[in-house]
Scaffold this motif. Structure first.
Motif, short mmCIF file in Angstrom:
data_model
loop_
_atom_site.label_atom_id
_atom_site.label_comp_id
_atom_site.label_asym_id
_atom_site.label_seq_id
_atom_site.Cartn_x
_atom_site.Cartn_y
_atom_site.Cartn_z
N HIS A 100 -12.03 13.52 103.53
CA HIS A 100 -13.29 13.84 102.87
C HIS A 100 -13.28 15.21 102.20
O HIS A 100 -14.10 15.48 101.32
CB HIS A 100 -14.44 13.78 103.89
N ALA A 101 -12.40 16.07 102.63
CA ALA A 101 -12.30 17.39 102.01
C ALA A 101 -10.93 18.00 102.33
O ALA A 101 -10.36 17.73 103.39
CB ALA A 101 -13.41 18.32 102.51
N ASP A 142 -11.69 12.31 93.66
CA ASP A 142 -13.05 12.85 93.76
C ASP A 142 -13.28 13.58 95.09
O ASP A 142 -14.41 13.69 95.57
CB ASP A 142 -14.08 11.74 93.58
N THR A 143 -12.21 14.07 95.70
CA THR A 143 -12.32 14.78 96.98
C THR A 143 -12.60 16.26 96.73
O THR A 143 -11.95 16.90 95.91
CB THR A 143 -11.01 14.64 97.78
N SER A 144 -13.57 16.80 97.46
CA SER A 144 -13.88 18.22 97.34
C SER A 144 -12.73 19.06 97.89
O SER A 144 -12.09 18.69 98.88
CB SER A 144 -15.16 18.56 98.10
N LYS A 197 -13.62 16.40 90.30
CA LYS A 197 -13.35 17.15 91.53
C LYS A 197 -13.81 18.59 91.39
O LYS A 197 -13.58 19.23 90.37
CB LYS A 197 -11.85 17.10 91.85
N ARG A 225 -22.34 17.03 102.50
CA ARG A 225 -22.86 16.47 101.25
C ARG A 225 -21.90 15.45 100.67
O ARG A 225 -22.32 14.39 100.17
CB ARG A 225 -23.11 17.59 100.24
N GLN A 226 -20.60 15.74 100.78
CA GLN A 226 -19.59 14.80 100.31
C GLN A 226 -19.67 13.48 101.08
O GLN A 226 -19.60 12.40 100.49
CB GLN A 226 -18.19 15.42 100.49
N ASN A 227 -19.85 13.55 102.39
CA ASN A 227 -19.96 12.34 103.21
C ASN A 227 -21.18 11.52 102.83
O ASN A 227 -21.15 10.28 102.78
CB ASN A 227 -20.03 12.71 104.70
N GLN A 229 -22.61 11.43 99.93
CA GLN A 229 -22.36 10.81 98.62
C GLN A 229 -21.46 9.59 98.75
O GLN A 229 -21.69 8.57 98.10
CB GLN A 229 -21.73 11.85 97.68
N ALA A 236 -24.53 11.49 93.58
CA ALA A 236 -23.49 12.46 93.24
C ALA A 236 -23.99 13.43 92.18
O ALA A 236 -24.87 13.13 91.41
CB ALA A 236 -22.26 11.72 92.72
#
Length: 236
Positions: A100-101, A142-144, A197, A225-227, A229, A236
């Motif tokens: 996820h990151a 698209d991973t932070s 990204k 926030r990533q999770n 989304q 997003a």
């Protein structure tokens, strides 16, 4: 005791040691060596117990893959610590699924040092290349990405004694600390080839626990926030 006394005297009073320290970019020396050697007598005392600062300054090379699970404010995190050395990288490629990151820690102070594995390759150039190779993998479209530019305290101390332009000829600024940092930051940020990204960067000193606590709260918010989304609970 006699050996410790002799080591202490040698460290504190030897001109050769002092000159070697000034030229430490020519050979491998731990960044924390001076910190510990300045306190050698205290450390070798029979009653010595390492305080938090000593533990934070200690260095251990990551071998293989270390999985760490922890909670912050009731939010659970699962982190994989992987070795960045060339011989370690092939061990963790398979762990890139369902990430996820990415938390990438780079050392600002390594701009004038060479690899242990290859004394002709600049450590920071190697780090930038590794960063580019990781964040642009198909797994991470698209991973932070969280970029920690660490050891800022050491960087500030050495940048005036060891100018960046001596090691990066393409750096053509006036050599002040802030412009040197911006040049290094740009080297990492320009590695991103994806418009989907984001790279969230932080200038850090890992031994400054108060600062790291603030930075980690920011990182936690980004990961959460990533999770949200990914699960469709947040646009997003």
């Amino acid at each position: 005791p006699d050996a410790v006394r002799a080591m202490g005297e040698l460290w504190l009073n030897s001109k050769t040691i002092a000159e070697s320290l000034e030229n430490s970019t020519r050979f491998y020396l731990l960044d924390s060596a001076q910190y510990f050697l300045d306190r050698i007598r205290e450390i070798f005392d029979d009653e010595y117990l390492p305080p938090d600062d000593d533990i934070l300054h200690a260095r251990a090379t990551t071998r293989g893959i270390i999985e760490i699970e922890f909670s912050v404010d009731n939010s659970k995190f699962r982190m994989f610590d992987v070795g960045g050395q060339r011989g370690e990288r092939k061990k963790w490629i398979s762990f890139f699924d369902d990430v996820h990151a990415i938390l990438f820690v780079a050392s600002l102070s390594e701009y004038d040092q060479m690899l242990l594995e290859d004394n002709k390759t600049n450590r920071m150039r190697e780090s930038v290349g590794l960063f580019a190779g990781i964040i642009n993998l198909p797994y991470f479209v698209d991973t932070s990405v969280l970029l920690f530019l660490n050891k800022d305290d050491i960087f500030k101390k050495k940048i005036h004694k060891s100018p960046l332009e001596n090691h990066f000829p393409e750096y053509e600024n006036d050599g002040d600390e802030e412009s040197a940092f911006k040049f290094i930051l740009h080297m990492y940020l320009q590695c991103n080839q994806s418009t989907m990204k984001s790279i969230y960067w932080h200038r850090t000193t890992a031994t400054d626990t108060d600062h790291i606590a603030v930075v980690w709260q920011t990182c936690k918010s980004i990961v959460l926030r990533q999770n949200l989304q990914v699960t469709g609970l947040l646009d997003a």
